[in-house]
Design a protein around this motif. Structure first.
Motif, PDB file in Angstrom:
ATOM      1  N   PHE A   1      -1.292   0.939  -3.299  1.00  0.00           N
ATOM      2  CA  PHE A   1      -0.497  -0.170  -2.785  1.00  0.00           C
ATOM      3  C   PHE A   1       0.916   0.288  -2.455  1.00  0.00           C
ATOM      4  CE2 PHE A   1      -3.642  -1.965  -5.655  1.00  0.00           C
ATOM      5  CZ  PHE A   1      -4.324  -2.739  -4.769  1.00  0.00           C
ATOM      6  N   ASP A   2       1.086   0.795  -1.278  1.00  0.00           N
ATOM      7  CA  ASP A   2       2.424   1.179  -0.840  1.00  0.00           C
ATOM      8  C   ASP A   2       3.032  -0.019  -0.119  1.00  0.00           C
ATOM      9  OD1 ASP A   2       4.642   2.521  -0.272  1.00  0.00           O
ATOM     10  OD2 ASP A   2       3.743   4.023   1.018  1.00  0.00           O
ATOM     11  N   THR A   3       3.283  -1.085  -0.839  1.00  0.00           N
ATOM     12  CA  THR A   3       3.711  -2.319  -0.195  1.00  0.00           C
ATOM     13  C   THR A   3       5.086  -2.754  -0.675  1.00  0.00           C
ATOM     14  OG1 THR A   3       2.626  -3.626  -1.873  1.00  0.00           O
ATOM     15  CG2 THR A   3       1.386  -3.198   0.104  1.00  0.00           C
ATOM     16  N   TYR A   4       5.576  -3.803  -0.027  1.00  0.00           N
ATOM     17  CA  TYR A   4       6.944  -4.255  -0.246  1.00  0.00           C
ATOM     18  C   TYR A   4       7.215  -4.716  -1.663  1.00  0.00           C
ATOM     19  CZ  TYR A   4       4.426  -8.609   0.589  1.00  0.00           C
ATOM     20  OH  TYR A   4       3.514  -9.617   0.536  1.00  0.00           O
ATOM     21  N   THR A   5       6.188  -5.078  -2.401  1.00  0.00           N
ATOM     22  CA  THR A   5       6.462  -5.726  -3.682  1.00  0.00           C
ATOM     23  C   THR A   5       6.187  -4.848  -4.885  1.00  0.00           C
ATOM     24  OG1 THR A   5       5.448  -7.327  -5.148  1.00  0.00           O
ATOM     25  CG2 THR A   5       4.310  -6.870  -3.162  1.00  0.00           C
ATOM     26  N   LEU A   6       5.553  -3.702  -4.690  1.00  0.00           N
ATOM     27  CA  LEU A   6       5.191  -2.898  -5.855  1.00  0.00           C
ATOM     28  C   LEU A   6       6.208  -1.800  -6.106  1.00  0.00           C
ATOM     29  CD1 LEU A   6       1.533  -2.115  -6.523  1.00  0.00           C
ATOM     30  CD2 LEU A   6       2.940  -3.996  -7.216  1.00  0.00           C
ATOM     31  N   VAL A   7       6.606  -1.670  -7.358  1.00  0.00           N
ATOM     32  CA  VAL A   7       7.471  -0.575  -7.747  1.00  0.00           C
ATOM     33  C   VAL A   7       6.657   0.714  -7.683  1.00  0.00           C
ATOM     34  CG1 VAL A   7       8.705   0.390  -9.681  1.00  0.00           C
ATOM     35  CG2 VAL A   7       8.892  -2.018  -9.183  1.00  0.00           C
TER      36      VAL A   7
END
Ligand code: SF4
Lengths: 163, 202, 438
Positions: A111-117
């Motif tokens: 998950f290389d997404t906006y919300t995951l650290v």
């Protein structure tokens, strides 16, 4: 601690007490499970019947950070969750160790997404990483052994709990 | 116009004319209408025709596409007695992105609309609880808009770091945060700007 | 905490863009540093009128993950309840817009991690419906068997957790032990325990191993006694029964209006089940009942799950008896991946595989086509809304998560009860945070 500041040096007493304390600590780890997602399910499987982490003295699962010395971060950590995780980490008494379980906690995983650290080690210190998505219970057990090794090597004067 | 959609057939004549398009794909019908007629149509479906199960509310962003309006709100309706499901698509203007809420018709719309608001910034007039939902309260963007990048605008890096210093763990603010946290607003200038540099998808 | 109706629409004067931006900057900074008190505090505070605000979660053993509730208490009864979700928001839908149709299967099993196979199947069925293809009969039957297996695992775990939350810890240990039986089968079929990624658009990854029937039949022999054991442990436990009976009652109208589905909805008198209403994968071939309860309390939800387990066993039995032979992948390789063996040994399959896997080729539904397709997951109706713009990635991928709509009723149910009731209600709702927040 305080004891070693009275005794000082590397005498017979300090090393022996050191060994004794570490032996006790490493065979009675109290994990604080910070489970959020899929990895938490595998963590629970490790705690229960078939894989049975209590064989290694780490079955006292405390959901209260103030009584634990091992934080197991398992699962995805979102930007909404990160302040919570940091707060919990700060509440744990020294000395403390951290396992980052699974790809997501270690680096964001798929998950290389906006919300995951992208990896909790950016914001809290991590001692052992467990690869896998999710890691099998055996891998988590292995990580606990690694932590036990780290605990065994710890020193009063220079290690994590030196103060 | 779809002739075999019972929900459309049962509409009175004046409402029938409000349905501007009807598409069928794999046996599932999607009706289209404009914002002004949305409330009347949904009231008819709920109160006169017994579509008592609102399956889902969501939206779609057609930024840079050749469509009538930028946003499309999608209601999935089901009549459990007749076992019939269809969708209602509503065009929504980007400059005045507000649409009447239907939470009084179906309670499930409360959270469906709230999520759509959180993800697209669309205002549902009358919904009593339009706070942020999935994102933190002060998150500076609406993530499902097409002009918001998948990886965000560095919000996920902006946390203090806990480090060991001497014998204690302390928190350290990083030297620099990326300066702009990408606040998105639906101002006409902003959208114009985005339009200019966004390439339409192939 | 209080809900402010004026806050919602355009009726209030809108602050200027500059002020808004400044406020947001500050709020965002406070969030990052954990300074905003409402965001993470878990202290209880008395604000002078005898009421107390108590924070419950997001990190609490009874919240099963990352749910957070804020209760306003008077004594021990809840007068106002509010929930906050999103602590596990991962961006599945946005990710879907950047991945090809085949790739997203891998991501889908991270959504409801207790029954990943149901997610895989639900998504694949949706894409197949969008494309208008039908999978071969063997594939459909295998999907049905695996779906029902993981439904059983999910329900057993839920019942176990329900027991654990109410003090019957041994039930949870037992149910975890029994879940391993299902995991053994899942592991034999697709190699992973939790994150299966077992289906592909147009089929499944490979045929099941030869010893698959033995595994399933021995499971079918071993499992039914466990139902009685769990019943025995919980129904003879007065504490458990007293704490769930008449707690969290949901009327049929409420259930309908809030969009409840799955076991939670059927425990309140709804009779809808996607497997019956709009059969997919040939569910209409199997003879099974859709149980439903009328009481609508936590106890009914427990009974509902146990009855559904029996029906699932029945479906597996029938599907195993009539399991057809043949292909497991749809034979149009413009849309479905060829089997791995063929890819390595056969030129043409290699080309098909390459075309499907490379970004920019792959499956391309026609421009403007869209579909809402639903399947019955263990938690309820799992729907996918897919819209295509003619490229190889979905233009919009929306998941209709059953947990979200089920959970929407929880704060209303908790109000008026005790704190301990809230735990009993929450565990009977079986909300999966990963699916709730996506
Ligand atoms: S690493 Fe994999 S299994 Fe673990 S939380 Fe992330 S997606 Fe889930």
């Amino acid at each position: 601690m305080g004891l070693e500041s009275l005794i000082g040096g590397e005498g017979f007493l300090t090393t022996t007490v050191n060994g004794l304390v570490n032996w006790g600590r490493k065979n009675a780890l109290w994990p604080m499970p910070f489970g959020t997602a899929c990895c938490a399910i595998e963590m629970m499987a490790t705690f229960s019947g078939r894989y049975d982490i209590s064989r290694f003295g780490a079955e006292v699962v405390r959901f209260s950070p103030r009584q634990s010395d091992l934080l197991i971060v398992s699962g995805r950590i979102s930007i909404k969750m990160m302040p919570v995780l940091q707060k919990i980490y700060r509440q744990m008494p020294e000395p403390k160790w951290v396992i980052s379980m699974g790809a997501c906690a270690s680096c964001g995983g798929v998950f290389d997404t906006y919300t995951l650290v992208q990896g909790v080690d950016q914001f809290i210190p991590v001692d052992v990483y467990v690869p896998g998505c999710p890691p099998r219970p055996e891998s988590l057990l292995d990580a606990v052994f690694e932590i036990q090794k780290l605990v065994g090597e710890d020193r009063f004067d220079s290690g994590k709990h030196g103060s | 116009m779809a002739d075999n959609n019972p929900a459309y057939e049962a509409l009175p004549a004046d409402l029938k004319s409000k349905v501007i398009e009807s598409v069928e794909h794999q046996g599932q019908v999607a009706l289209r209408c404009r914002t002004a007629d949305q409330r009347a149509l949904l009231e008819n479906f709920r109160l006169s025709q017994g579509y008592d199960f609102l399956v889902d509310v969501t939206a779609m962003d057609h930024l840079g596409k050749d469509t009538e309006e930028r946003f499309e709100i999608i209601y999935v309706l089901r009549n459990l007695t007749a076992n019939h499901t269809f969708r209602l698509h509503v065009w929504l203007d980007e400059s005045d992105n507000a649409i009447p809420s239907v939470f009084d018709l179906w309670d499930s719309a409360r959270w469906g609309e709230r999520e759509t608001h959180d993800m697209f910034g669309i205002v549902f007039d009358g919904n009593p609880d339009l706070r942020r939902f999935l994102m933190p309260e002060d998150y500076p963007a609406f993530p499902l808009l097409k002009d918001y990048p998948l990886k965000g605008k560095e919000e996920r890096r902006q946390f203090p770091k806990v480090v060991a210093r001497g014998d204690r763990m302390v928190e350290e603010e990083p030297d620099t945060y990326p300066t702009s946290i990408g606040r998105q607003m639906h101002t006409p200038e902003y959208i114009e700007e985005v339009r200019r540099d966004s390439k339409p998808r192939e | 905490m209080t809900q402010n109706p004026e806050n919602s629409g355009r009726n209030t004067p809108v602050p200027s863009a500059a002020t808004l931006e400044k406020e947001l900057e500050k709020g965002w900074r406070d969030h990052r540093s954990g300074a905003r008190p409402s965001s993470v505090s878990s202290v209880t505070e008395d604000d002078g009128d005898g009421r107390m605000v108590m924070n419950f979660g997001p990190q609490h053993p009874a919240t099963h993950g990352t749910l957070r509730s804020v209760f306003t208490l008077e004594g021990e009864s809840i007068v106002e309840a509010d929930v906050e979700i999103g602590y596990l928001h991962t961006g599945f839908e946005k990710l879907g817009e950047h991945m090809t149709y085949q790739q997203w299967v891998t991501v889908s099993d991270r959504m409801n991690y207790l029954s990943a196979i149901n997610n895989n199947v639900g998504y694949s069925v949706a894409v197949e419906e969008l494309l208008g293809i039908e999978v071969p009969p063997r594939c459909a039957a295998l999907r049905v068997i695996m779906c029902e297996l993981s439904r059983i695992a999910d329900h057993v775990l839920c019942v176990g957790l329900q027991g654990m939350d109410l003090g019957a810890f041994s039930v949870m240990l037992w149910s975890f032990e029994k879940r391993e039986l299902v995991y053994d089968i899942i592991e034999a079929v697709c190699g992973a325990r939790l994150t299966t990624s077992w289906t592909r658009v147009g089929g499944i990854i490979r045929d099941v191993p030869e010893f698959f029937p033995d595994l399933v039949y021995s499971f079918l022999d071993e499992f039914p006694p466990i139902i009685d054991e769990i019943h025995g442990m919980l129904l003879n436990n007065k504490i458990f029964v007293d704490r769930v009976k008449d707690i969290g009652k949901v009327s049929t109208e409420k259930a309908l209006s809030y969009g409840l589905s799955g076991p939670v909805g059927r425990a309140s008198g709804l009779t809808s089940d996607v497997r019956k209403d709009k059969p997919y994968l040939g569910y209409d071939k199997y003879d099974f009942k859709v149980p439903s309860q009328t009481e609508g309390d936590s106890f009914a939800r427990y009974m509902q799950r146990m009855e559904e387990i029996e029906q699932s066993l029945e479906i597996i039995r029938q599907a195993m008896a009539t399991l057809p032979q043949g292909e497991v992948v749809h034979d149009d390789f413009k849309t479905s991946l060829p089997e791995k063996d063929a890819v390595y040994n056969d030129m043409e399959s290699l080309i098909h595989h390459f075309k499907l896997v490379m970004l920019g080729h792959g499956i391309r539904p026609d421009k403007g086509q869209s579909i809402y397709s639903a399947t019955e997951a263990p938690c309820g109706e799992l729907g996918f809304f897919l819209a295509s713009d003619g490229s190889d990635t979905p233009y919009r991928l929306r998941v209709r998560p059953p947990s979200l709509y089920n959970y929407g009723l929880f704060p209303r149910l908790a109000e008026g009860g005790m704190i301990s009731d809230a735990v009993a209600i929450l565990s009977s709702f079986h909300v999966i945070a990963g699916e709730l927040d996506r």
